[in-house]
Design an enzyme around this catalytic site. Structure first.
Site, short mmCIF file in Angstrom:
data_model
loop_
_atom_site.label_atom_id
_atom_site.label_comp_id
_atom_site.label_asym_id
_atom_site.label_seq_id
_atom_site.Cartn_x
_atom_site.Cartn_y
_atom_site.Cartn_z
CG ASP A 374 37.06 38.57 35.05
OD1 ASP A 374 37.11 38.80 36.26
OD2 ASP A 374 38.00 38.79 34.27
CE LYS A 485 48.75 58.35 47.40
NZ LYS A 485 47.61 57.88 48.11
CG ASP A 719 39.58 34.74 35.75
OD1 ASP A 719 39.15 35.08 36.86
OD2 ASP A 719 39.84 35.55 34.85
#
EC number: 7.2.2.13
Length: 1021
Positions: A374, A485, A719
């Protein structure tokens, strides 16, 4: 052992057809779960949602309707997986693998005892002792292994902790707080900052809502949630919030679209608990070893059974011999030795921050050939850090090292002062209280990841941000939102000669630049021309290409005549300028690599281990980090790099030309397993980006199809399926979710990838050392078996008894065998290619031939020499011993004559025989000294290796002291039938000990001088 023992193994297959059907159904279910999530709720309009779920968007469901749905769908909880009962786990430790061999031995002993007691009436109790001791060995080591592993495998309990306890729903137009289990599809649910999302929701309205999806997708940044449909992929669209993720800030209202096992998280949970891990490599090795040993034992047993019938023994005697030979072949102490060696390594690894939950994983780690890692938190530091700034028309590098030992830049520029002021003021992150003594980088921050990165950067470069904010008090602010934004705040400015109000703004760089008409360069305001805009564009692309998150900063001094002191700023009806501002600069952030990782990746490469990055992050960021840590090494190009260099479209590049490869999750989705195999086979450096949990699993299975032994690292719930499926799952101890820790076999206590490499090194070392331990232990089998065989063939008095064999296997040999686990590596084990499980076995034919055929034979000669010396000293010359057995063992004959005509009673004969047993035992100890020393190395000379292993030296003294104690301790003649020896008898085996040492040193010298030659092929184990 600890890995995914599913229900199927223990259910009796009532009819094979029924069993096959169930298995097929289970496989179908698993394949279904592995598919990507498909839903269209995020694409529906509010009217369509209302029609689909029958929910009134203001009043919610009626209580009656909610009760109906609850009855139909069941409660909103995760189904616990079928767990293996504790007694089954315990029985597996007691009857699995090697233990089975010892149980068979034990039963055969009881059988032999039973047969002799029926025949003789007054049986020899040796076999009874042996049976009891073997059973005790199995039970003790079984309990020990069970205790080691009882700490593991409670997967679903940690999923349970993730279920939110309460949820706020609207029913019959009224808000009510109910148990999360009672939430049903179609419910209208409200969530606010700090809540856990109670089910998968389609958002219908939101105010500044952000959720932390890291446990699900691996993205470290909080994700904005709003009613807008923003992406085809349901995992990436803004209008879906997922069960058990956290709402970090803001509020939202949503309709429940799935509950319990049907949620995205529920699917991952089912996937993780339904997967079955295969056998660990070390379990397969021990199985292979048992087959070998059993083969040898049965072959010898049956051969001598037939031989004893030819030699006119009775059937019953022949059966007793058969049992005796098979039992003598079982290395009683080996099970305990292997268990203790693995435990010692596990303890040693725990000191190096690797916590091993499953003992067999220690060995697996050593044979790892592929690591799927990962990115976030494993390869990186898991904290956003300012990496670069662009001001005064040039890029400056910030210091991203963990200990602030990296690059620094010119902080005297007036532009930098303006930029740092904006970054400090236009920022809602604050340090948590009482951390004055904590280093700045380690301090806890309240605020999102990017803002805390800016806060720490400014605190490090410019001193206290808190004081800066006190000098420029905030008057008003517009928080960041997804439509405009940007984030803006206006501050009072008390500096003489400057205007009273300062407007500061930060946000997406292109949006900020559009609002500016000038730029600050070296402290001077200049008009924003095309040349500067191009320079900005190049800098923005360069920083973005490094995988960094770039923010733009601008400010404006508000004129005093329009905005006097006390002016009422209004953020709803904006009454101040948000255009024509002055651009100051860019700052870019990244989660930087950990310091020890590049070195660790390099070590993996030289050890022949392929490191693959599998991440949920953007391909650009993933590629940048992969280059930073060396997963993609300098000079290796991807298809895109080659296309850019040659200025041709990507489609014209031959994929085989590219060593490196970055695969996007959306491409992976459409690949067949053959295409995936092709990528894994032909690219040496691979990065998978934007992957989903199901895809991680598919990647692991792809690597395993290639025959790789795969280690997977991960920390999120996403995971856990891959961790469970891998040959060895490695979870993160600090950042890891409980679920990932449960699914894994090993936990990294410091979350550092470099610790895995330490683990691989330890795993390779223990594999080498276990070979040495086994070679040492097996060698003494030959001097234990041959006395029995010669006793049958030549009809001589028994040279070595059962009790003495036990004293060797469970007494003198134990500590020395275990001490070999502490032996240092002979060469750099991390420069070797990974072990090939098909060819490089823990115990191979060469090891058996060395232990049994060569060293063991010399040991047996030493023992027999001592036996014949003692018999001769007592008057029985070797020629006179052959064929004497029947008279010797007959308790009614008291006048057996020796070679000199002296008569011996039964009692006297037995004292001489037992003295011989003791002397044979001591001889084995003496020749095992040399065996222990030669087993220290497999290729090097002992003189190169040295005698640094203190435990081994202790083992030599311990076995000698134990042998002396058993021989000379008063009362041993009654307890174990062992008698004191003359000191000279100890020396009979010395020449054989020396011969073993010289023989093996010469063999190793030939191997070193002539690598790959005949001697190495035949004798190197």
């Amino acid at each position: 052992m600890g890995k995914g023992a599913g229900r199927d193994k223990y259910e009796p297959t009532a009819t094979s057809e029924h069993g096959t059907k169930k298995k097929k159904a289970k496989e179908r279910d698993m394949d279904e779960l592995k598919k990507e999530i498909s839903m269209d709720d995020h694409k529906l309009s509010l009217d369509e949602l209302h029609r689909k779920y029958g929910t009134d968007l203001s009043r919610g469901l009626t209580t009656a309707r909610a009760a109906e749905i609850l009855a139909r769908d069941g409660p909103n909880t995760l189904t616990p997986p079928p767990t293996t009962p504790e007694w089954v786990k315990f029985c597996r430790q007691l009857f699995g693998g090697f233990s089975l061999l010892l149980w068979i031995g034990s039963l055969l002993c009881f059988l032999a005892y039973g047969i002799t007691s029926v025949m003789e009436g007054e049986p020899n109790s040796d076999n009874l002792y042996l049976g009891v001791v073997l059973a005790a060995v199995v039970i003790i080591t079984g309990c020990f292994s069970y205790y080691q592993e009882a700490k593991s495998s409670k997967i679903m309990e940690s999923f349970k902790n993730m279920v939110p306890q309460q949820a706020l729903v609207v029913r019959n137009g009224e808000k009510m707080s109910i148990n999360a289990e009672g939430v049903v599809v179609g419910d209208l649910v409200e969530v606010k900052g700090g809540d856990r999302i109670p089910a998968d929701l389609r958002i219908i309205s939101a105010h500044g809502c952000k959720v932390d999806n890291s446990s699900l997708t691996g993205e470290s940044e909080p994700q904005t949630r709003s009613p807008d449909f923003s992406n085809e992929n349901p995992l990436e669209t803004r209008n879906i919030a997922f069960f058990s993720t956290n709402c970090v800030e803001g509020t939202a209202v949503g309709i429940v679209i799935s509950t319990g096992d049907r949620t995205v998280m529920g699917r991952i949970a089912s996937l993780a608990s339904g997967l079955e891990g295969g056998k660990t490599p070390i379990a397969m090795e021990i199985e292979h070893f048992i087959h070998l040993i059993t083969g040898v034992a049965v072959f010898l047993g049956v051969s001598f059974f037939i031989l004893s019938l030819i030699l006119e023994y009775t059937w019953l005697e022949a059966v007793i011999f058969l049992i005796g030979i098979i039992v003598a072949n079982v290395p009683e102490g080996l099970l305990a030795t292997v268990t203790v060696c693995l435990t010692l390594t596990a303890k040693r690894m725990a000191r190096k921050n690797c916590l091993v939950k499953n003992l067999e994983a220690v060995g697996t780690l050593g044979s790892t050939s592929t690591i799927c890692s990962d990115k976030t938190g494993t390869l990186t530091q898991n904290r956003m850090t300012v990496a670069h700034m662009w001001f005064d028309n040039q890029i400056h590098e910030a210091d991203t090292t963990e200990n602030q030992s990296g690059a620094s830049f010119d902080k005297s520029s007036a532009t930098w002062l303006a930029l740092s002021r904006i970054a400090g003021l236009c920022n809602r992150a604050v340090f948590q209280a009482n951390q004055e003594n904590v280093p700045i980088l380690k301090r806890a921050v309240a605020g999102d990841a990017s803002e805390s990165a800016l806060l720490k950067c400014i605190e490090l470069c410019c001193g206290s941000v808190k004081e800066m904010r006190e000098r420029y008090p905030k008057v008003v602010e517009i928080p960041f939102n997804s439509t405009n934004k940007y984030q803006l705040s206006i501050h009072k400015n008390a500096n003489a000669g400057e205007s009273r109000h300062l407007l500061v703004m930060k946000g997406a760089p292109e949006r900020i630049l559009d609002r500016c008409d000038s730029i600050l360069i070296h402290g001077k305001v200049q008009p924003l021309d095309e040349e500067i805009k191009d320079a900005f564009q190049n800098a923005y692309l360069e920083l973005g290409g490094l995988g960094e998150r770039v923010l733009g900063f601008c400010h404006l001094a508000l004129p005093d005549d329009q905005f006097p002191e006390g002016f009422q700023f209004d953020t709803d009806e904006v009454n101040f300028p948000v255009e024509k501002l002055c651009f100051v600069g860019l700052m870019s952030m990244i989660d930087p690599p950990r310091a020890a990782v590049p070195d660790a990746v390099g070590k993996c490469r030289s050890a022949g281990i392929k490191v693959i990055m599998v991440t949920g992050d953007h391909p650009i960021t993933a590629k940048a980090i992969a280059k930073g840590v060396g997963i993609i090494s300098d000079g290796n190009e991807t298809v895109e790099d080659i296309a850019a260099r040659l200025n041709i479209p990507v489609s014209q590049v031959n994929p085989r030309d590219a060593k490196a490869c970055v695969v996007h999750g959306s491409d992976l989705k459409d690949m067949t397993s053959e295409q995936l195999d092709d990528i894994l086979l032909h690219h040496t450096e691979i990065v998978f980006a934007r992957t989903s949990p199901q895809q991680k699993l598919i990647i692991v299975e792809g690597c395993q199809r290639q025959g790789a032994i795969v280690a997977v690292t991960g920390d999120g719930v996403n995971d856990s399926p891959a961790l469970k499926k891998a040959d060895i799952g490695v979870a993160m101890g600090i950042a890891g979710s409980d679920v990932s820790k449960q699914a894994a076999d090993m936990i990294l206590l410091d979350d550092n990838f470099a610790s895995i490499v330490t683990g691989v090194e330890e795993g390779r070392l223990i594999f080498d050392n276990l070979k040495k331990s086994i070679a040492y232990t097996l060698t003494s089998n030959i001097p234990e078996i041959t006395p029995f065989l010669i006793f049958i063939i030549a009809n001589i008095p028994l040279p070595l008894g059962t009790c003495t064999i036990l004293c060797i296997d469970l007494g003198t040999d134990m500590v020395p065998a275990i001490s070999l686990a502490y032996e240092q590596a002979e060469s750099d084990i991390m420069k070797r290619q990974p072990r090939n499980p098909k060819t490089d076995k823990l115990v191979n034919e060469r090891l058996i031939s060395m232990a049994y055929g060569q060293i063991g034979m010399i040991q047996a000669l030493g023992g027999f020499f001592t036996y014949f010396v003692i018999m001769a000293e007592n008057g029985f010359l070797p020629s006179g011993l052959v064929g004497i057995r029947l008279q010797w063992d007959d308790r009614w004959i008291n006048d057996v004559e020796d070679s000199y005509g002296q008569q011996w009673t039964f009692e006297q004969r037995k004292i001489v025989e037992f003295t011989c047993h003791t002397a044979f035992f001591v001889s084995i100890v003496v020749v095992q000294w040399a065996d222990l020393i030669i087993c220290k190395t497999r290729r090097n000379s002992v003189f190169q290796q040295g005698m640094k292993n203190k435990i081994l030296i202790f083992g030599l003294f311990e076995e000698t002291a134990l042998a002396a104690f058993l021989s000379y301790c008063p009362g041993m003649d009654v307890a174990l039938r062992m008698y004191p020896l003359k000191p000279t008898w100890w020396f009979c085996a010395f020449p054989y000990s020396l011969l073993i040492f010289l023989y093996d040193e010469i063999r190793k010298l030939i191997i070193r001088r002539n690598p790959g030659g005949w001697v190495e092929r035949e004798t190197y184990y």
